[in-house]
Design a protein around this motif. Sequence first.
Motif, mmCIF file in Angstrom:
data_model
loop_
_atom_site.group_PDB
_atom_site.id
_atom_site.type_symbol
_atom_site.label_atom_id
_atom_site.label_comp_id
_atom_site.label_asym_id
_atom_site.label_seq_id
_atom_site.Cartn_x
_atom_site.Cartn_y
_atom_site.Cartn_z
ATOM 1 N N CYS A 1 0.845 -1.190 0.000
ATOM 2 C CA CYS A 1 0.000 0.000 0.000
ATOM 3 C C CYS A 1 0.880 1.238 0.000
ATOM 4 C CB CYS A 1 -0.917 -0.001 1.219
ATOM 5 S SG CYS A 1 -2.075 1.391 1.213
ATOM 6 N N GLU B 1 -5.794 -0.577 6.711
ATOM 7 C CA GLU B 1 -5.029 0.291 7.621
ATOM 8 C C GLU B 1 -5.336 1.767 7.355
ATOM 9 O OE1 GLU B 1 -2.395 -0.314 9.875
ATOM 10 O OE2 GLU B 1 -1.714 -2.354 9.468
ATOM 11 N N CYS B 2 -5.313 2.160 6.054
ATOM 12 C CA CYS B 2 -5.456 3.586 5.737
ATOM 13 C C CYS B 2 -6.688 3.881 4.890
ATOM 14 C CB CYS B 2 -4.200 4.101 5.027
ATOM 15 S SG CYS B 2 -4.031 3.527 3.326
ATOM 16 N N CYS C 1 0.674 3.506 2.024
ATOM 17 C CA CYS C 1 0.902 3.909 3.418
ATOM 18 C C CYS C 1 2.029 3.121 4.072
ATOM 19 C CB CYS C 1 -0.383 3.744 4.232
ATOM 20 S SG CYS C 1 -0.798 2.032 4.652
ATOM 21 N N SER D 1 1.843 -0.210 4.491
ATOM 22 C CA SER D 1 1.300 -1.509 4.853
ATOM 23 C C SER D 1 1.335 -2.426 3.626
ATOM 24 C CB SER D 1 -0.133 -1.335 5.365
ATOM 25 O OG SER D 1 -0.646 -2.572 5.814
ATOM 26 N N CYS E 1 -6.905 -1.099 1.389
ATOM 27 C CA CYS E 1 -6.105 -1.239 2.601
ATOM 28 C C CYS E 1 -6.932 -0.941 3.860
ATOM 29 C CB CYS E 1 -4.919 -0.283 2.513
ATOM 30 S SG CYS E 1 -3.888 -0.265 3.997
HETATM 31 ZN ZN ZN Z 1 -2.713 1.694 3.378
#
Ligand code: ZN
Length: 178
Positions: free
Chosen positions: A70, A89-90, A72, A74, A87
Amino acid sequence: MREIPVQRAEQFYRPPPRLASDAWDHVPPAERVWRWYEHQAQRRLTVPSGMLLGKQVFARINHGRWVADCTCGSAQIVTPADPRFACPECGYGWVQVVFPKDPAAAEKAVTELVPAERNWWQAADTSWDRPPQPDEATRPQRQPRPGHPEGSAKLDLTLPDVPLPELPVPGLPDRKGV
Ligand SMILES: [Zn+2]
């Protein structure tokens, strides 16, 4: 030797032990990471809707798993069965995951290696962890900097003649005294 398959999302993101093993079978393979991540984070997540047009991410084999990075920082396990990436996570995504034409052939190319050494990249992939390629290895190297140990021999040949500071010659009066 027993064959250890390269892992794809549908084999990697499986329900936790307290759920039935087929509890996520109805979830599209690319979205199973979201179910899995909800259990890790212990909070509900909203899966993004729609695709980000023109955005792509390469799939590569990393330590025996199909992985995509990703923006970010990740990463997640992906699958050619559902080549999308979003993703948890973000929230970036969905974007298209670029797989090789024949993912099984790429898996076969690393099958003799132990899982931790199974790494494979597509030709156009410039991932941060990809080793230098043969064409890069034959490219002329930068000259060592002057003063660098490897540059010393060259430095001696190429430096212009620089007059050394005049030292007093034994037996002659010091110039300053003339
Ligand atoms: Zn991400």
